[in-house]
Design a protein around this motif. Sequence first.
Motif, PDB file in Angstrom:
ATOM      1  N   PRO A 135       0.827  -1.209   0.000  1.00 32.96           N
ATOM      2  CA  PRO A 135       0.000   0.000   0.000  1.00 32.96           C
ATOM      3  C   PRO A 135       0.858   1.253   0.000  1.00 32.96           C
ATOM      4  O   PRO A 135       2.016   1.234   0.443  1.00 32.96           O
ATOM      5  CB  PRO A 135      -0.804  -0.137   1.297  1.00 32.96           C
ATOM      6  CG  PRO A 135       0.043  -0.996   2.177  1.00 32.96           C
ATOM      7  CD  PRO A 135       0.739  -1.955   1.257  1.00 32.96           C
ATOM      8  N   VAL A 136       0.300   2.320  -0.511  1.00 27.00           N
ATOM      9  CA  VAL A 136       1.024   3.598  -0.529  1.00 27.00           C
ATOM     10  C   VAL A 136       1.293   4.029   0.914  1.00 27.00           C
ATOM     11  O   VAL A 136       0.396   4.082   1.744  1.00 27.00           O
ATOM     12  CB  VAL A 136       0.213   4.669  -1.274  1.00 27.00           C
ATOM     13  CG1 VAL A 136       0.942   6.006  -1.225  1.00 27.00           C
ATOM     14  CG2 VAL A 136      -0.034   4.242  -2.715  1.00 27.00           C
ATOM     15  N   GLY A 137       2.545   4.321   1.207  1.00 25.72           N
ATOM     16  CA  GLY A 137       2.947   4.642   2.566  1.00 25.72           C
ATOM     17  C   GLY A 137       3.618   3.493   3.275  1.00 25.72           C
ATOM     18  O   GLY A 137       4.189   3.676   4.353  1.00 25.72           O
ATOM     19  N   GLY A 138       3.539   2.293   2.670  1.00 27.39           N
ATOM     20  CA  GLY A 138       4.212   1.135   3.207  1.00 27.39           C
ATOM     21  C   GLY A 138       3.439   0.466   4.331  1.00 27.39           C
ATOM     22  O   GLY A 138       2.365   0.928   4.717  1.00 27.39           O
ATOM     23  N   PRO A 139       3.967  -0.628   4.846  1.00 21.80           N
ATOM     24  CA  PRO A 139       5.175  -1.324   4.388  1.00 21.80           C
ATOM     25  C   PRO A 139       4.899  -2.181   3.152  1.00 21.80           C
ATOM     26  O   PRO A 139       3.756  -2.329   2.733  1.00 21.80           O
ATOM     27  CB  PRO A 139       5.533  -2.192   5.594  1.00 21.80           C
ATOM     28  CG  PRO A 139       4.202  -2.500   6.211  1.00 21.80           C
ATOM     29  CD  PRO A 139       3.366  -1.270   6.023  1.00 21.80           C
ATOM     30  N   THR A 140       5.956  -2.739   2.587  1.00 19.47           N
ATOM     31  CA  THR A 140       5.843  -3.594   1.409  1.00 19.47           C
ATOM     32  C   THR A 140       6.184  -5.027   1.801  1.00 19.47           C
ATOM     33  O   THR A 140       7.193  -5.275   2.466  1.00 19.47           O
ATOM     34  CB  THR A 140       6.802  -3.119   0.304  1.00 19.47           C
ATOM     35  OG1 THR A 140       6.410  -1.812  -0.120  1.00 19.47           O
ATOM     36  CG2 THR A 140       6.763  -4.071  -0.885  1.00 19.47           C
ATOM     37  N   ARG A 141       5.317  -5.939   1.378  1.00 23.69           N
ATOM     38  CA  ARG A 141       5.519  -7.364   1.655  1.00 23.69           C
ATOM     39  C   ARG A 141       5.375  -8.124   0.336  1.00 23.69           C
ATOM     40  O   ARG A 141       4.301  -8.149  -0.256  1.00 23.69           O
ATOM     41  CB  ARG A 141       4.511  -7.869   2.676  1.00 23.69           C
ATOM     42  CG  ARG A 141       4.727  -9.326   3.110  1.00 23.69           C
ATOM     43  CD  ARG A 141       3.621  -9.763   4.057  1.00 23.69           C
ATOM     44  NE  ARG A 141       3.545  -8.877   5.192  1.00 23.69           N
ATOM     45  CZ  ARG A 141       4.230  -9.008   6.322  1.00 23.69           C
ATOM     46  NH1 ARG A 141       5.048 -10.038   6.441  1.00 23.69           N
ATOM     47  NH2 ARG A 141       4.111  -8.145   7.302  1.00 23.69           N
ATOM     48  N   VAL A 142       6.460  -8.727  -0.121  1.00 31.50           N
ATOM     49  CA  VAL A 142       6.456  -9.498  -1.369  1.00 31.50           C
ATOM     50  C   VAL A 142       6.660 -10.962  -1.019  1.00 31.50           C
ATOM     51  O   VAL A 142       7.664 -11.318  -0.390  1.00 31.50           O
ATOM     52  CB  VAL A 142       7.554  -9.019  -2.334  1.00 31.50           C
ATOM     53  CG1 VAL A 142       7.505  -9.829  -3.624  1.00 31.50           C
ATOM     54  CG2 VAL A 142       7.385  -7.531  -2.639  1.00 31.50           C
ATOM     55  N   THR A 143       5.712 -11.794  -1.425  1.00 31.45           N
ATOM     56  CA  THR A 143       5.764 -13.223  -1.137  1.00 31.45           C
ATOM     57  C   THR A 143       5.869 -13.983  -2.450  1.00 31.45           C
ATOM     58  O   THR A 143       5.095 -13.730  -3.380  1.00 31.45           O
ATOM     59  CB  THR A 143       4.514 -13.674  -0.372  1.00 31.45           C
ATOM     60  OG1 THR A 143       4.366 -12.890   0.816  1.00 31.45           O
ATOM     61  CG2 THR A 143       4.622 -15.147   0.012  1.00 31.45           C
TER      62      THR A 143
END
Length: 448
Positions: free
Chosen positions: A428-436
Amino acid sequence: MATDYGQSYGFLDEGTRRRRLPTGLRAPFEGRTWREFGYVLLSLPISIVLFTYAVTMVSIGAGLLVTFLGIPVLAAGLAGCRGFGALERARARGLLGLDVADPEPLRMRGNGFLAWMGAVLKSGTSWRTLLYSVIHLPWSVFSFVVAVNFWAYGWALLTYPLWFWLFPVYGGQDGLQLYGDETHHIYLDNPFEIGVTALVGLLFTLATPWIVRALTMVDRVMVHGLLGPSRLATRVVELESDRGVVVDTAAADLRRIERDLHDGAQARLVALAMDLGLAKEKLAEDPEAAARMVDEAHGEVKTALQELRDLARGIHPAVLTDRGLDAALSSVASRCTVPVQVEVDLPARPAPAIEGIAYFTVSELLQNISKHSRATWAAVDVWRVENRLMLQVVDNGVGGADTAAGSGLGGLAERLGAVDGILVVDSPVGGPTRVTAELPWRGERALV
Protein backbone atom coordinates in the motif's frame (compact mmCIF):
# COMPACT_ATOMS: atom_id res chain seq x y z
CA MET A 1 -27.12 15.53 3.43
CA ALA A 2 -30.00 14.19 1.33
CA THR A 3 -28.86 10.66 1.94
CA ASP A 4 -28.53 11.24 5.69
CA TYR A 5 -31.99 12.83 5.78
CA GLY A 6 -33.56 9.95 3.93
CA GLN A 7 -31.89 7.40 6.17
CA SER A 8 -32.93 9.29 9.29
CA TYR A 9 -36.61 9.27 8.32
CA GLY A 10 -36.64 5.81 6.78
CA PHE A 11 -36.81 6.87 3.12
CA LEU A 12 -34.31 4.42 1.66
CA ASP A 13 -33.96 3.63 -1.99
CA GLU A 14 -34.84 0.17 -3.24
CA GLY A 15 -31.22 -0.90 -3.75
CA THR A 16 -30.31 0.03 -0.17
CA ARG A 17 -33.33 -1.83 1.20
CA ARG A 18 -32.42 -4.91 -0.83
CA ARG A 19 -28.82 -4.77 0.38
CA ARG A 20 -30.07 -4.65 3.97
CA LEU A 21 -32.21 -7.76 3.50
CA PRO A 22 -30.56 -11.00 4.57
CA THR A 23 -29.31 -13.17 1.74
CA GLY A 24 -31.81 -15.93 2.52
CA LEU A 25 -34.78 -13.57 2.18
CA ARG A 26 -33.36 -11.86 -0.89
CA ALA A 27 -32.53 -15.04 -2.83
CA PRO A 28 -36.03 -15.80 -4.29
CA PHE A 29 -36.13 -12.37 -5.92
CA GLU A 30 -32.57 -12.14 -7.23
CA GLY A 31 -31.86 -12.20 -10.92
CA ARG A 32 -29.33 -14.98 -10.46
CA THR A 33 -32.01 -17.28 -9.04
CA TRP A 34 -34.36 -16.72 -11.96
CA ARG A 35 -31.57 -17.13 -14.52
CA GLU A 36 -30.56 -20.43 -12.95
CA PHE A 37 -34.21 -21.54 -12.82
CA GLY A 38 -34.56 -20.62 -16.49
CA TYR A 39 -31.45 -22.67 -17.25
CA VAL A 40 -33.03 -25.71 -15.57
CA LEU A 41 -36.29 -25.22 -17.47
CA LEU A 42 -34.52 -24.97 -20.82
CA SER A 43 -32.27 -27.94 -20.09
CA LEU A 44 -35.07 -30.49 -20.44
CA PRO A 45 -36.21 -29.72 -24.02
CA ILE A 46 -32.65 -29.05 -25.17
CA SER A 47 -31.33 -32.27 -23.66
CA ILE A 48 -34.16 -34.25 -25.28
CA VAL A 49 -33.23 -32.87 -28.70
CA LEU A 50 -29.52 -33.38 -28.07
CA PHE A 51 -29.98 -36.93 -26.73
CA THR A 52 -32.22 -37.90 -29.63
CA TYR A 53 -29.80 -36.51 -32.19
CA ALA A 54 -26.73 -38.11 -30.60
CA VAL A 55 -28.27 -41.56 -30.13
CA THR A 56 -29.82 -41.56 -33.60
CA MET A 57 -26.65 -40.50 -35.43
CA VAL A 58 -24.37 -42.83 -33.46
CA SER A 59 -26.78 -45.75 -33.91
CA ILE A 60 -27.03 -45.18 -37.65
CA GLY A 61 -23.28 -44.72 -37.95
CA ALA A 62 -22.54 -47.84 -35.89
CA GLY A 63 -25.07 -49.84 -37.89
CA LEU A 64 -23.47 -48.78 -41.16
CA LEU A 65 -19.89 -49.44 -40.08
CA VAL A 66 -19.95 -52.63 -42.11
CA THR A 67 -20.00 -50.28 -45.10
CA PHE A 68 -17.99 -47.18 -45.77
CA LEU A 69 -21.06 -44.99 -45.11
CA GLY A 70 -20.92 -45.61 -41.37
CA ILE A 71 -17.72 -43.64 -40.84
CA PRO A 72 -18.86 -40.33 -42.40
CA VAL A 73 -22.27 -40.65 -40.70
CA LEU A 74 -20.54 -41.14 -37.35
CA ALA A 75 -18.20 -38.21 -38.04
CA ALA A 76 -21.16 -36.00 -38.98
CA GLY A 77 -22.93 -36.99 -35.77
CA LEU A 78 -19.88 -36.11 -33.68
CA ALA A 79 -19.50 -32.80 -35.52
CA GLY A 80 -23.14 -31.99 -34.78
CA CYS A 81 -22.56 -32.78 -31.11
CA ARG A 82 -19.63 -30.33 -31.14
CA GLY A 83 -21.98 -27.68 -32.50
CA PHE A 84 -24.49 -28.39 -29.73
CA GLY A 85 -21.63 -28.16 -27.26
CA ALA A 86 -20.85 -24.63 -28.46
CA LEU A 87 -24.50 -23.69 -27.90
CA GLU A 88 -24.44 -25.20 -24.43
CA ARG A 89 -21.30 -23.24 -23.52
CA ALA A 90 -23.00 -20.06 -24.71
CA ARG A 91 -26.13 -20.89 -22.68
CA ALA A 92 -24.08 -21.59 -19.57
CA ARG A 93 -22.17 -18.35 -20.12
CA GLY A 94 -25.37 -16.29 -20.44
CA LEU A 95 -27.52 -17.85 -17.69
CA LEU A 96 -25.01 -19.29 -15.23
CA GLY A 97 -22.17 -16.81 -15.72
CA LEU A 98 -19.83 -19.75 -16.39
CA ASP A 99 -16.99 -18.68 -18.64
CA VAL A 100 -15.71 -21.87 -20.26
CA ALA A 101 -12.97 -21.58 -22.85
CA ASP A 102 -13.52 -23.16 -26.23
CA PRO A 103 -11.92 -26.60 -26.60
CA GLU A 104 -8.91 -27.20 -28.75
CA PRO A 105 -9.64 -26.96 -32.50
CA LEU A 106 -9.48 -29.91 -34.85
CA ARG A 107 -5.95 -30.89 -35.82
CA MET A 108 -6.20 -31.88 -39.46
CA ARG A 109 -3.34 -33.64 -41.17
CA GLY A 110 -3.88 -32.42 -44.68
CA ASN A 111 -6.85 -31.00 -46.52
CA GLY A 112 -10.10 -32.42 -47.72
CA PHE A 113 -13.05 -34.37 -46.39
CA LEU A 114 -11.05 -37.42 -45.34
CA ALA A 115 -8.66 -35.33 -43.26
CA TRP A 116 -11.59 -33.55 -41.59
CA MET A 117 -13.35 -36.84 -40.90
CA GLY A 118 -10.24 -38.33 -39.32
CA ALA A 119 -9.70 -35.23 -37.17
CA VAL A 120 -13.30 -35.36 -35.89
CA LEU A 121 -13.10 -39.05 -35.02
CA LYS A 122 -9.71 -38.67 -33.27
CA SER A 123 -10.69 -35.56 -31.31
CA GLY A 124 -11.31 -36.15 -27.62
CA THR A 125 -13.61 -33.13 -27.61
CA SER A 126 -16.00 -34.89 -30.00
CA TRP A 127 -16.37 -37.93 -27.76
CA ARG A 128 -16.66 -35.86 -24.58
CA THR A 129 -19.46 -33.87 -26.20
CA LEU A 130 -21.18 -37.12 -27.17
CA LEU A 131 -20.90 -38.31 -23.57
CA TYR A 132 -22.42 -35.02 -22.39
CA SER A 133 -25.30 -35.46 -24.84
CA VAL A 134 -26.12 -38.87 -23.40
CA ILE A 135 -25.77 -38.30 -19.65
CA HIS A 136 -27.29 -34.83 -19.57
CA LEU A 137 -30.82 -36.06 -20.33
CA PRO A 138 -31.43 -38.05 -17.11
CA TRP A 139 -29.89 -35.28 -15.06
CA SER A 140 -32.00 -32.59 -16.74
CA VAL A 141 -35.16 -34.65 -16.11
CA PHE A 142 -34.26 -34.97 -12.43
CA SER A 143 -33.34 -31.30 -12.00
CA PHE A 144 -36.44 -30.15 -13.91
CA VAL A 145 -38.80 -32.21 -11.73
CA VAL A 146 -37.14 -31.15 -8.47
CA ALA A 147 -36.90 -27.45 -9.33
CA VAL A 148 -40.42 -27.10 -10.78
CA ASN A 149 -42.07 -28.99 -7.93
CA PHE A 150 -40.28 -27.10 -5.19
CA TRP A 151 -40.90 -23.77 -6.94
CA ALA A 152 -44.57 -24.46 -7.72
CA TYR A 153 -45.50 -25.95 -4.34
CA GLY A 154 -43.60 -23.27 -2.48
CA TRP A 155 -45.33 -20.34 -4.15
CA ALA A 156 -48.70 -22.10 -4.17
CA LEU A 157 -48.61 -22.79 -0.42
CA LEU A 158 -47.16 -19.37 0.37
CA THR A 159 -49.93 -17.55 -1.49
CA TYR A 160 -52.68 -19.94 -0.31
CA PRO A 161 -54.23 -17.36 2.06
CA LEU A 162 -54.62 -14.96 -0.89
CA TRP A 163 -56.34 -17.29 -3.29
CA PHE A 164 -58.35 -18.87 -0.43
CA TRP A 165 -59.73 -15.39 0.13
CA LEU A 166 -60.37 -14.87 -3.58
CA PHE A 167 -61.85 -18.34 -4.17
CA PRO A 168 -63.42 -19.44 -0.87
CA VAL A 169 -65.30 -22.32 -2.46
CA TYR A 170 -63.14 -25.21 -3.69
CA GLY A 171 -64.83 -28.42 -4.75
CA GLY A 172 -68.11 -27.39 -3.15
CA GLN A 173 -66.57 -26.81 0.29
CA ASP A 174 -64.65 -23.96 1.94
CA GLY A 175 -60.98 -24.65 2.04
CA LEU A 176 -58.45 -26.74 0.16
CA GLN A 177 -59.34 -30.42 -0.13
CA LEU A 178 -56.16 -32.33 0.67
CA TYR A 179 -57.74 -35.77 0.71
CA GLY A 180 -61.21 -37.03 0.01
CA ASP A 181 -63.41 -40.01 -0.84
CA GLU A 182 -67.08 -40.78 -0.47
CA THR A 183 -67.00 -40.80 3.34
CA HIS A 184 -64.00 -38.66 4.44
CA HIS A 185 -62.84 -35.17 3.50
CA ILE A 186 -59.90 -33.14 4.83
CA TYR A 187 -59.95 -29.37 4.20
CA LEU A 188 -57.74 -26.40 5.14
CA ASP A 189 -60.38 -23.98 6.26
CA ASN A 190 -59.37 -22.41 9.59
CA PRO A 191 -56.81 -19.63 10.32
CA PHE A 192 -54.35 -21.93 12.06
CA GLU A 193 -54.20 -24.42 9.18
CA ILE A 194 -54.00 -21.60 6.65
CA GLY A 195 -51.14 -19.97 8.58
CA VAL A 196 -49.21 -23.24 8.85
CA THR A 197 -49.72 -23.82 5.12
CA ALA A 198 -48.32 -20.37 4.32
CA LEU A 199 -45.36 -20.96 6.67
CA VAL A 200 -44.53 -24.25 4.96
CA GLY A 201 -44.78 -22.50 1.61
CA LEU A 202 -42.42 -19.78 2.85
CA LEU A 203 -39.86 -22.41 3.87
CA PHE A 204 -40.17 -24.08 0.46
CA THR A 205 -39.83 -20.74 -1.33
CA LEU A 206 -36.74 -19.73 0.65
CA ALA A 207 -35.11 -23.13 0.18
CA THR A 208 -35.82 -23.44 -3.56
CA PRO A 209 -33.14 -20.93 -4.77
CA TRP A 210 -30.44 -22.88 -2.93
CA ILE A 211 -31.76 -26.18 -4.27
CA VAL A 212 -31.72 -24.78 -7.80
CA ARG A 213 -28.22 -23.44 -7.19
CA ALA A 214 -27.05 -26.89 -6.09
CA LEU A 215 -28.63 -28.45 -9.17
CA THR A 216 -26.96 -25.99 -11.52
CA MET A 217 -23.65 -26.59 -9.76
CA VAL A 218 -23.72 -30.11 -11.22
CA ASP A 219 -24.43 -28.56 -14.63
CA ARG A 220 -21.43 -26.30 -14.18
CA VAL A 221 -19.19 -29.28 -13.49
CA MET A 222 -20.53 -31.16 -16.51
CA VAL A 223 -20.16 -28.21 -18.88
CA HIS A 224 -16.68 -27.35 -17.62
CA GLY A 225 -15.43 -30.93 -17.59
CA LEU A 226 -16.99 -32.27 -20.80
CA LEU A 227 -17.48 -29.24 -23.04
CA GLY A 228 -14.37 -27.25 -22.18
CA PRO A 229 -10.75 -27.87 -23.15
CA SER A 230 -9.12 -31.01 -21.81
CA ARG A 231 -6.57 -30.79 -19.03
CA LEU A 232 -3.90 -32.16 -21.32
CA ALA A 233 -4.56 -29.51 -23.97
CA THR A 234 -4.61 -26.78 -21.32
CA ARG A 235 -1.34 -28.06 -19.91
CA VAL A 236 0.24 -28.10 -23.36
CA VAL A 237 -0.80 -24.48 -23.91
CA GLU A 238 0.64 -23.50 -20.52
CA LEU A 239 3.90 -25.30 -21.27
CA GLU A 240 4.19 -23.61 -24.66
CA SER A 241 3.57 -20.21 -23.07
CA ASP A 242 6.03 -20.88 -20.26
CA ARG A 243 8.63 -22.12 -22.73
CA GLY A 244 8.30 -18.84 -24.58
CA VAL A 245 8.80 -16.92 -21.34
CA VAL A 246 11.87 -18.98 -20.48
CA VAL A 247 13.37 -18.47 -23.94
CA ASP A 248 12.71 -14.73 -23.82
CA THR A 249 14.21 -14.50 -20.34
CA ALA A 250 17.31 -16.42 -21.39
CA ALA A 251 17.72 -14.19 -24.46
CA ALA A 252 17.37 -11.07 -22.30
CA ASP A 253 19.97 -12.41 -19.86
CA LEU A 254 22.38 -13.10 -22.72
CA ARG A 255 21.88 -9.57 -24.07
CA ARG A 256 22.49 -8.16 -20.59
CA ILE A 257 25.70 -10.18 -20.18
CA GLU A 258 26.90 -9.12 -23.63
CA ARG A 259 26.13 -5.46 -22.87
CA ASP A 260 27.87 -5.63 -19.49
CA LEU A 261 30.93 -7.24 -21.03
CA HIS A 262 31.06 -4.77 -23.93
CA ASP A 263 30.46 -1.64 -21.88
CA GLY A 264 32.32 -2.68 -18.76
CA ALA A 265 35.16 -5.17 -18.55
CA GLN A 266 35.87 -5.28 -22.31
CA ALA A 267 36.16 -1.50 -22.57
CA ARG A 268 38.44 -1.39 -19.52
CA LEU A 269 40.66 -4.16 -20.90
CA VAL A 270 40.97 -2.35 -24.25
CA ALA A 271 41.94 0.87 -22.48
CA LEU A 272 44.34 -1.13 -20.30
CA ALA A 273 46.10 -2.60 -23.35
CA MET A 274 46.50 0.89 -24.85
CA ASP A 275 47.86 2.29 -21.59
CA LEU A 276 50.37 -0.54 -21.25
CA GLY A 277 51.47 -0.01 -24.86
CA LEU A 278 52.10 3.70 -24.16
CA ALA A 279 53.91 2.85 -20.93
CA LYS A 280 56.14 0.43 -22.83
CA GLU A 281 57.05 3.19 -25.32
CA LYS A 282 57.82 5.70 -22.51
CA LEU A 283 59.72 3.23 -20.39
CA ALA A 284 63.14 4.20 -21.86
CA GLU A 285 62.43 7.92 -22.35
CA ASP A 286 60.47 8.78 -19.16
CA PRO A 287 60.57 5.98 -16.56
CA GLU A 288 58.57 8.02 -14.02
CA ALA A 289 55.70 8.65 -16.44
CA ALA A 290 55.79 5.00 -17.46
CA ALA A 291 55.61 3.97 -13.78
CA ARG A 292 52.57 6.21 -13.23
CA MET A 293 50.87 4.71 -16.29
CA VAL A 294 51.58 1.18 -15.06
CA ASP A 295 50.17 2.13 -11.65
CA GLU A 296 46.98 3.45 -13.29
CA ALA A 297 46.79 0.29 -15.39
CA HIS A 298 47.07 -1.76 -12.19
CA GLY A 299 44.02 0.10 -10.81
CA GLU A 300 42.11 -0.55 -14.03
CA VAL A 301 42.94 -4.27 -13.76
CA LYS A 302 41.48 -4.38 -10.23
CA THR A 303 38.32 -2.61 -11.41
CA ALA A 304 37.96 -4.93 -14.39
CA LEU A 305 38.41 -7.98 -12.17
CA GLN A 306 35.72 -6.69 -9.79
CA GLU A 307 33.33 -6.15 -12.69
CA LEU A 308 34.03 -9.66 -13.96
CA ARG A 309 33.36 -11.06 -10.47
CA ASP A 310 30.09 -9.15 -10.29
CA LEU A 311 29.13 -10.40 -13.74
CA ALA A 312 29.94 -13.99 -12.79
CA ARG A 313 27.96 -13.56 -9.59
CA GLY A 314 25.04 -12.32 -11.66
CA ILE A 315 25.19 -15.44 -13.86
CA HIS A 316 25.39 -17.90 -10.98
CA PRO A 317 27.30 -17.12 -7.77
CA ALA A 318 29.80 -19.73 -6.63
CA VAL A 319 28.66 -19.38 -3.02
CA LEU A 320 25.16 -20.53 -4.04
CA THR A 321 26.54 -23.69 -5.60
CA ASP A 322 28.94 -24.41 -2.75
CA ARG A 323 26.99 -23.41 0.36
CA GLY A 324 23.34 -23.01 -0.63
CA LEU A 325 20.68 -20.33 -0.21
CA ASP A 326 21.48 -19.34 3.36
CA ALA A 327 25.04 -18.21 2.63
CA ALA A 328 24.18 -16.81 -0.82
CA LEU A 329 21.30 -14.67 0.48
CA SER A 330 23.40 -13.46 3.41
CA SER A 331 26.04 -12.39 0.89
CA VAL A 332 23.60 -10.48 -1.29
CA ALA A 333 21.96 -8.93 1.80
CA SER A 334 25.33 -7.59 2.96
CA ARG A 335 25.55 -5.52 -0.23
CA CYS A 336 22.11 -3.92 0.28
CA THR A 337 22.05 -0.25 1.28
CA VAL A 338 19.77 -0.95 4.28
CA PRO A 339 20.20 -3.48 7.10
CA VAL A 340 18.65 -6.80 6.10
CA GLN A 341 17.78 -9.66 8.44
CA VAL A 342 17.98 -13.04 6.69
CA GLU A 343 16.36 -16.19 8.05
CA VAL A 344 16.50 -19.43 6.05
CA ASP A 345 14.79 -22.50 7.49
CA LEU A 346 15.11 -25.34 4.98
CA PRO A 347 15.45 -29.06 5.80
CA ALA A 348 17.37 -29.68 2.56
CA ARG A 349 18.39 -27.93 -0.62
CA PRO A 350 15.79 -27.58 -3.40
CA ALA A 351 16.44 -28.35 -7.05
CA PRO A 352 19.39 -26.32 -8.43
CA ALA A 353 17.18 -24.48 -10.95
CA ILE A 354 14.67 -23.50 -8.23
CA GLU A 355 17.51 -22.50 -5.92
CA GLY A 356 18.89 -20.19 -8.60
CA ILE A 357 15.49 -18.61 -9.27
CA ALA A 358 14.97 -18.07 -5.54
CA TYR A 359 18.36 -16.39 -5.26
CA PHE A 360 17.79 -14.04 -8.19
CA THR A 361 14.27 -13.24 -6.94
CA VAL A 362 15.55 -12.11 -3.55
CA SER A 363 18.50 -10.33 -5.19
CA GLU A 364 16.24 -8.29 -7.47
CA LEU A 365 13.82 -7.48 -4.64
CA LEU A 366 16.69 -6.23 -2.47
CA GLN A 367 17.95 -4.12 -5.39
CA ASN A 368 14.50 -2.54 -5.65
CA ILE A 369 14.61 -1.81 -1.93
CA SER A 370 18.00 -0.13 -2.32
CA LYS A 371 16.93 1.97 -5.31
CA HIS A 372 13.27 2.87 -4.76
CA SER A 373 11.87 2.03 -1.33
CA ARG A 374 13.61 4.60 0.94
CA ALA A 375 13.41 1.96 3.65
CA THR A 376 15.49 1.81 6.84
CA TRP A 377 15.31 -1.95 7.34
CA ALA A 378 14.32 -5.12 5.50
CA ALA A 379 13.87 -8.80 6.25
CA VAL A 380 14.14 -11.95 4.13
CA ASP A 381 12.49 -15.20 5.22
CA VAL A 382 12.80 -18.52 3.37
CA TRP A 383 11.01 -21.70 4.41
CA ARG A 384 9.38 -24.82 3.04
CA VAL A 385 5.68 -25.76 3.14
CA GLU A 386 5.07 -29.32 1.94
CA ASN A 387 6.38 -29.38 -1.65
CA ARG A 388 6.65 -25.60 -2.06
CA LEU A 389 9.51 -23.19 -1.40
CA MET A 390 8.30 -19.94 0.17
CA LEU A 391 10.12 -16.58 0.06
CA GLN A 392 9.09 -13.37 1.75
CA VAL A 393 10.83 -9.99 1.55
CA VAL A 394 9.54 -7.19 3.80
CA ASP A 395 10.64 -3.57 4.12
CA ASN A 396 9.33 -0.42 5.83
CA GLY A 397 9.65 1.81 2.77
CA VAL A 398 7.19 4.14 1.07
CA GLY A 399 5.28 1.31 -0.67
CA GLY A 400 3.35 1.69 -3.90
CA ALA A 401 5.03 -1.27 -5.67
CA ASP A 402 2.84 -2.93 -8.31
CA THR A 403 3.48 -5.78 -10.75
CA ALA A 404 1.19 -4.10 -13.32
CA ALA A 405 3.08 -0.80 -13.33
CA GLY A 406 5.60 -1.91 -15.94
CA SER A 407 8.39 -2.31 -13.37
CA GLY A 408 10.79 -5.19 -12.85
CA LEU A 409 8.22 -6.89 -10.63
CA GLY A 410 6.14 -7.74 -13.70
CA GLY A 411 9.07 -9.52 -15.35
CA LEU A 412 9.85 -11.24 -12.07
CA ALA A 413 6.27 -12.50 -11.83
CA GLU A 414 6.48 -13.87 -15.38
CA ARG A 415 9.75 -15.63 -14.61
CA LEU A 416 8.26 -17.29 -11.54
CA GLY A 417 5.10 -18.18 -13.46
CA ALA A 418 7.20 -20.04 -16.02
CA VAL A 419 8.09 -22.61 -13.33
CA ASP A 420 4.64 -22.79 -11.69
CA GLY A 421 5.58 -20.11 -9.21
CA ILE A 422 3.50 -17.26 -7.79
CA LEU A 423 4.46 -13.70 -6.86
CA VAL A 424 2.15 -11.74 -4.54
CA VAL A 425 2.87 -8.06 -3.82
CA ASP A 426 1.23 -6.28 -0.87
CA SER A 427 2.48 -2.71 -1.01
CA PRO A 428 0.00 0.00 0.00
CA VAL A 429 1.02 3.60 -0.53
CA GLY A 430 2.95 4.64 2.57
CA GLY A 431 4.21 1.14 3.21
CA PRO A 432 5.17 -1.32 4.39
CA THR A 433 5.84 -3.59 1.41
CA ARG A 434 5.52 -7.36 1.66
CA VAL A 435 6.46 -9.50 -1.37
CA THR A 436 5.76 -13.22 -1.14
CA ALA A 437 6.99 -15.72 -3.71
CA GLU A 438 6.06 -19.38 -3.97
CA LEU A 439 8.08 -21.90 -6.00
CA PRO A 440 7.89 -25.65 -6.54
CA TRP A 441 10.38 -27.52 -4.40
CA ARG A 442 11.68 -29.87 -7.07
CA GLY A 443 10.83 -27.80 -10.12
CA GLU A 444 10.28 -30.42 -12.78
CA ARG A 445 9.00 -27.75 -15.18
CA ALA A 446 12.00 -25.56 -14.48
CA LEU A 447 14.23 -28.26 -15.92
CA VAL A 448 12.20 -28.74 -19.12
